[in-house]
Design an enzyme around this catalytic site. Structure first.
Site, mmCIF file in Angstrom:
data_model
loop_
_atom_site.group_PDB
_atom_site.id
_atom_site.type_symbol
_atom_site.label_atom_id
_atom_site.label_comp_id
_atom_site.label_asym_id
_atom_site.label_seq_id
_atom_site.Cartn_x
_atom_site.Cartn_y
_atom_site.Cartn_z
ATOM 1 N N TYR A 187 0.892 -0.876 -0.336
ATOM 2 C CA TYR A 187 -0.123 0.245 0.039
ATOM 3 C C TYR A 187 0.834 1.627 -0.181
ATOM 4 O O TYR A 187 0.398 2.043 0.694
ATOM 5 C CB TYR A 187 -1.334 0.005 1.182
ATOM 6 C CG TYR A 187 -2.202 -1.079 1.172
ATOM 7 C CD1 TYR A 187 -3.219 -0.448 -0.082
ATOM 8 C CD2 TYR A 187 -2.216 -1.952 1.707
ATOM 9 C CE1 TYR A 187 -4.130 -1.615 -0.074
ATOM 10 C CE2 TYR A 187 -3.361 -2.851 1.738
ATOM 11 C CZ TYR A 187 -4.293 -2.057 0.257
ATOM 12 O OH TYR A 187 -5.525 -3.678 0.108
ATOM 13 N N TYR A 232 -14.490 -4.834 4.359
ATOM 14 C CA TYR A 232 -12.694 -5.648 3.675
ATOM 15 C C TYR A 232 -12.302 -6.882 4.030
ATOM 16 O O TYR A 232 -12.513 -7.366 5.581
ATOM 17 C CB TYR A 232 -11.863 -4.163 4.678
ATOM 18 C CG TYR A 232 -10.128 -4.562 3.918
ATOM 19 C CD1 TYR A 232 -9.588 -4.730 2.528
ATOM 20 C CD2 TYR A 232 -9.541 -5.264 4.650
ATOM 21 C CE1 TYR A 232 -8.538 -5.075 2.902
ATOM 22 C CE2 TYR A 232 -8.506 -5.948 4.699
ATOM 23 C CZ TYR A 232 -7.675 -5.917 3.142
ATOM 24 O OH TYR A 232 -6.843 -5.900 3.037
ATOM 25 N N ASP A 292 -16.937 -12.417 9.808
ATOM 26 C CA ASP A 292 -14.769 -12.805 9.602
ATOM 27 C C ASP A 292 -14.740 -11.363 11.232
ATOM 28 O O ASP A 292 -14.649 -10.562 10.983
ATOM 29 C CB ASP A 292 -14.606 -11.890 8.137
ATOM 30 C CG ASP A 292 -13.429 -10.870 8.593
ATOM 31 O OD1 ASP A 292 -12.071 -11.096 9.153
ATOM 32 O OD2 ASP A 292 -13.627 -10.487 7.265
ATOM 33 N N LYS A 297 -4.838 -11.416 12.468
ATOM 34 C CA LYS A 297 -4.178 -10.451 13.145
ATOM 35 C C LYS A 297 -3.439 -11.420 14.904
ATOM 36 O O LYS A 297 -3.023 -11.606 15.235
ATOM 37 C CB LYS A 297 -4.945 -9.262 12.863
ATOM 38 C CG LYS A 297 -5.620 -8.984 11.514
ATOM 39 C CD LYS A 297 -6.328 -7.124 11.386
ATOM 40 C CE LYS A 297 -5.557 -7.125 10.272
ATOM 41 N NZ LYS A 297 -6.889 -6.330 9.616
#
Ligand code: PLP
Length: 420
Positions: free
Chosen positions: A17, A143, A235, A264
Site C-alpha cells: 500500500y 474489507y 470475519d 491478526k
C-alpha cells in the site's frame, strides 16, 4: 545508519500500500511494549498496534520464550497425515472460548487465507449438499483481504479497479440499522435460494473507515439470514481477541455465526497465522467415505507449530486478569476522551466500539487518497506517535499493554493537531 538503511531498503524492497516514489519507510530497530524505536533513536507510541495485530506489546518476553521452546522441539511438520500438540491444544482452547456451535478448526496463514477458506468451505458445502448456490452476500464498505476471493467480497474501489472484471459476483448490502432492516430482508429474500453465504465484519468495519453498526441490528439481520438458510461467515480477523471490549464480537451478539475467521491478534501479533472455524453440520458434509468429498485446500505452513505456540502464549496473556482489566481501562479512557473530543469543531463522527476509537476530520469526502491522510499521518509521526489514518478518519487501536499516560499522550496529540 538511518539514511543508509533507507537507501538500501529503497534498492531492494517493495512495500505494501505504498507509492514507492513518494514514501519514505522509517527503519525500526526494536520494539518494547507499546513503543517502537527507529534507527535514529526516536521512540514512537504504536497507537495502531502495527496494523491492528500487536495485542500485548512488541517483543513480549513470554511469547518469545514460548516460541523459542517450540523452535527447539518441533519447528514444522506437514499437517496432512500428521498432527502436533500445539495445533491440538490451540484448537481445544479456541473452541472453548468461541460460540458453542463452533466445533472444528481449519488452519491457514493469514486473514485473507482464513477468508478464502471460509468462502470455499461454504461453496463446496452447498455443492456437496446438491444445491447450486454461487452468489455471496456482503456489506458495502467491507474489507476481507487482498487475495482474489477476499477482494471480491470487499468494497470495490480504486484499488480493486484493475481487477474488476476478474472478481466474482457479490450482492452488496448496506449495514443494518433500526430503520433499514425491512429493506435488507426483502433483498435477502429475493436472492436467498442462490446465496452460498453472507460474509461480514461484525460491529466494526475496519479498513472501510472504522464504520460501526449496532449489536441489535446485526443480530436481527443474522437471524433473518439463518431463517432463510443463508450461511453466516463472521470475519473477526480484526475485531477478535478483545478489540470490541469482549473477547469476541460474537460474545455480544444474540445469534451465532456458522463460520468464523481469525488472524491478526491470534498470535498476539508476533507472526502470521489464520484460523477458520465452523459448525459441525458443515464439517459433516465433507466427512464421508469418498475421497473426493474432502476439503481440498492447504498451505505449506498450515498450522505452523511455532505460530500455534505463539497463539497459545498470547491466549495465556490475554486471559490474565491484568489484561482483561487493562482492556476495560482502555475502554473507559476512550469513552471519557470521546466526550471531550466531540466538542472540537474540526472533528466529527466520534465513535467507539470497545478499545477502538475513531473520528473524522471535517473535510469533503473520505477518500483514502485524500491529502488529509498523508498530512495527518506525518503530523502524528512528528509527535512521535504511529497513527495511520484511513482517509480523514483518525483512529486508535492500541496494544492492551499501553499505559494510561501513553494513551493520554495520544489523546493530547489528537487535540494538539486538531487545533493547529
Ligand atoms: C486485515 C483483515 C483481513 C485480511 O487479513 P490479512 O492477514 O491482512 O490478509 C481480513 N478481514 C478483516 C476484517 C481484516 O481487517
Amino acid at each position: 545508519m538511518f539514511n543508509e538503511l533507507i537507501a538500501r531498503d529503497r534498492q531492494v524492497n517493495w512495500h505494501p500500500y505504498s507509492q514507492m516514489k513518494t514514501t519514505t519507510h522509517i527503519p525500526i530497530l526494536s520494539g518494547k511494549g507499546s513503543y517502537l524505536f527507529d534507527a535514529e533513536g526516536n521512540r514512537y507510541i504504536d497507537a495502531v498496534s502495527s496494523w491492528w495485530v500487536t495485542l500485548h506489546g512488541h517483543a513480549h518476553p513470554y511469547i518469545a520464550d514460548k516460541v523459542y521452546e517450540q523452535l527447539q522441539c518441533l519447528e514444522q511438520v506437514i499437517f496432512a497425515g500428521f498432527t502436533h500438540q500445539p495445533a491440538i491444544t490451540l484448537s481445544e482452547r479456541l473452541l472453548e472460548l468461541l460460540p458453542a456451535n463452533q466445533t472444528k478448526v481449519f488452519y491457514s496463514d493469514n486473514g485473507s487465507t482464513a477468508v478464502e477458506v471460509a468462502l470455499k468451505m461454504c461453496i463446496q458445502f452447498a455443492h456437496q449438499s446438491g444445491k447450486k448456490k454461487n452468489k455471496i452476500l456482503a456489506f458495502k464498505d467491507g474489507y476481507h483481504g487482498d487475495t482474489f476471493g477476499a477482494m471480491s467480497v470487499s468494497e470495490r474501489g480504486v484499488w480493486t479497479a484493475p481487477f474488476q472484471d476478474l472478481l466474482f459476483e457479490v450482492i452488496f448490502i448496506d449495514t443494518p440499522n433500526s430503520s433499514n432492516l425491512e429493506e435488507l430482508y426483502t433483498l435477502i429474500d429475493q436472492h436467498a435460494s442462490e446465496l452460498a453465504c453472507f460474509i461480514y465484519e461484525p460491529l466494526v468495519q475496519g479498513a472501510g473507515g472504522m464504520l460501526m453498526h449496532t449489536v441489535d441490528a446485526l443480530s436481527q439481520l443474522m437471524r433473518h439470514c439463518r431463517n432463510r438458510g443463508v450461511i453466516l461467515i463472521q470475519d473477526e480477523v480484526f475485531v477478535g481477541f478483545g478489540r470490541t471490549g469482549t473477547l469476541f464480537a460474537a460474545d455480544q451478539l444474540s445469534e451465532q455465526p456458522d463460520v468464523m475467521c481469525f488472524s491478526k491478534g491470534l498470535t498476539g501479533g508476533t507472526m502470521p497465522l489464520g484460523v477458520t472455524t465452523c459448525r459441525e453440520e458443515i464439517y459433516q458434509a465433507f466427512y464421508a467415505d469418498e475421497k473426493m468429498k474432502a476439503f481440498f485446500h492447504g498451505h505449506s505452513f498450515t498450522a505452523s507449530p511455532i505460530a500455534c505456540a505463539a497463539s497459545l502464549a498470547s491466549l495465556d496473556l490475554l486471559l490474565q486478569v491484568e489484561t482483561l482489566e487493562a482492556i476495560q481501562r482502555i475502554v473507559g479512557q476512550h469513552t471519557a476522551f470521546a466526550e471531550k473530543v466531540r466538542t472540537v469543531p474540526i472533528i466529527e463522527e466520534v465513535r467507539q466500539c470497545g478499545t477502538i476509537l475513531a473520528m473524522d476530520w471535517r473535510v469533503g469526502g473520505t477518500s483514502y487518497f485524500n491529502n488529509m491522510q498523508e498530512q495527518l499521518y506525518k503530523k502524528f509521526l512528528a509527535e512521535r506517535i504511529l497513527m495511520r489514518p484511513l482517509g480523514n478518519t483518525v483512529y486508535i487501536v492500541p496494544p492492551y499493554c499501553i499505559s494510561e499516560e501513553d494513551l493520554n499522550d495520544v489523546y493530547d496529540a489528537i487535540l494538539k493537531i486538531a487545533e493547529q
